[in-house]
Design a protein around this motif. Sequence first.
Motif, PDB file in Angstrom:
ATOM      1  N   PRO A   1       0.842  -1.209   0.000  1.00  0.00           N
ATOM      2  CA  PRO A   1       0.000   0.000   0.000  1.00  0.00           C
ATOM      3  C   PRO A   1       0.873   1.253   0.000  1.00  0.00           C
ATOM      4  O   PRO A   1       1.870   1.311   0.710  1.00  0.00           O
ATOM      5  CB  PRO A   1      -0.807  -0.093   1.285  1.00  0.00           C
TER       6      PRO A   1
ATOM      7  N   GLU B   1      -9.909   4.945  -2.420  1.00  0.00           N
ATOM      8  CA  GLU B   1      -9.031   3.774  -2.344  1.00  0.00           C
ATOM      9  C   GLU B   1      -9.833   2.485  -2.456  1.00  0.00           C
ATOM     10  O   GLU B   1      -9.426   1.552  -3.156  1.00  0.00           O
ATOM     11  CB  GLU B   1      -8.231   3.786  -1.043  1.00  0.00           C
TER      12      GLU B   1
ATOM     13  N   VAL C   1      -9.236  -0.333  -5.264  1.00  0.00           N
ATOM     14  CA  VAL C   1      -8.903  -1.709  -4.891  1.00  0.00           C
ATOM     15  C   VAL C   1      -9.910  -2.683  -5.503  1.00  0.00           C
ATOM     16  O   VAL C   1      -9.546  -3.784  -5.940  1.00  0.00           O
ATOM     17  CB  VAL C   1      -8.793  -1.860  -3.355  1.00  0.00           C
TER      18      VAL C   1
ATOM     19  N   HIS D   1      -8.837  -3.082  -9.014  1.00  0.00           N
ATOM     20  CA  HIS D   1      -7.624  -3.916  -8.976  1.00  0.00           C
ATOM     21  C   HIS D   1      -8.010  -5.395  -8.895  1.00  0.00           C
ATOM     22  O   HIS D   1      -7.509  -6.223  -9.658  1.00  0.00           O
ATOM     23  CB  HIS D   1      -6.788  -3.466  -7.773  1.00  0.00           C
TER      24      HIS D   1
ATOM     25  N   ALA E   1      -4.607  -0.390  -9.276  1.00  0.00           N
ATOM     26  CA  ALA E   1      -4.047   0.045  -7.992  1.00  0.00           C
ATOM     27  C   ALA E   1      -2.663   0.657  -8.181  1.00  0.00           C
ATOM     28  O   ALA E   1      -2.302   1.607  -7.485  1.00  0.00           O
ATOM     29  CB  ALA E   1      -3.990  -1.123  -7.012  1.00  0.00           C
TER      30      ALA E   1
END
Length: 109
Positions: A14, A28, A32, A35, A84
Amino acid sequence: MPPAAIHFIYRLHPSRPGMLTTGPTAEESAIVAEHFQYLKRACDAGAVVLFGRTQTADERTFGICIFRAESEDAARRFMESDPAVLQGVMRAELFPFRIAGFNSAGAAG
């Protein structure tokens, strides 16, 4: 994937450690999720062998993705296209990788 494909691994960390300790921001979380879908689609297509993350929530936390690519350049493009990584939520390092053994009985669905 052509028989000439070789394996690579990328390790993810991260970019903001607080994402794990205090929780991700809404942005975020959305990245994610993108991702995860990116890697799941590549897994379903046979390019990704496996992906996952440690179950820690501290500075030791990391994720990995083992995948096939025809060259290091192609592998780097795949890694850098991960939402990401592309959007800066995670930092990634690429390595050539040789799978020495695999037991599918340990794989989770």
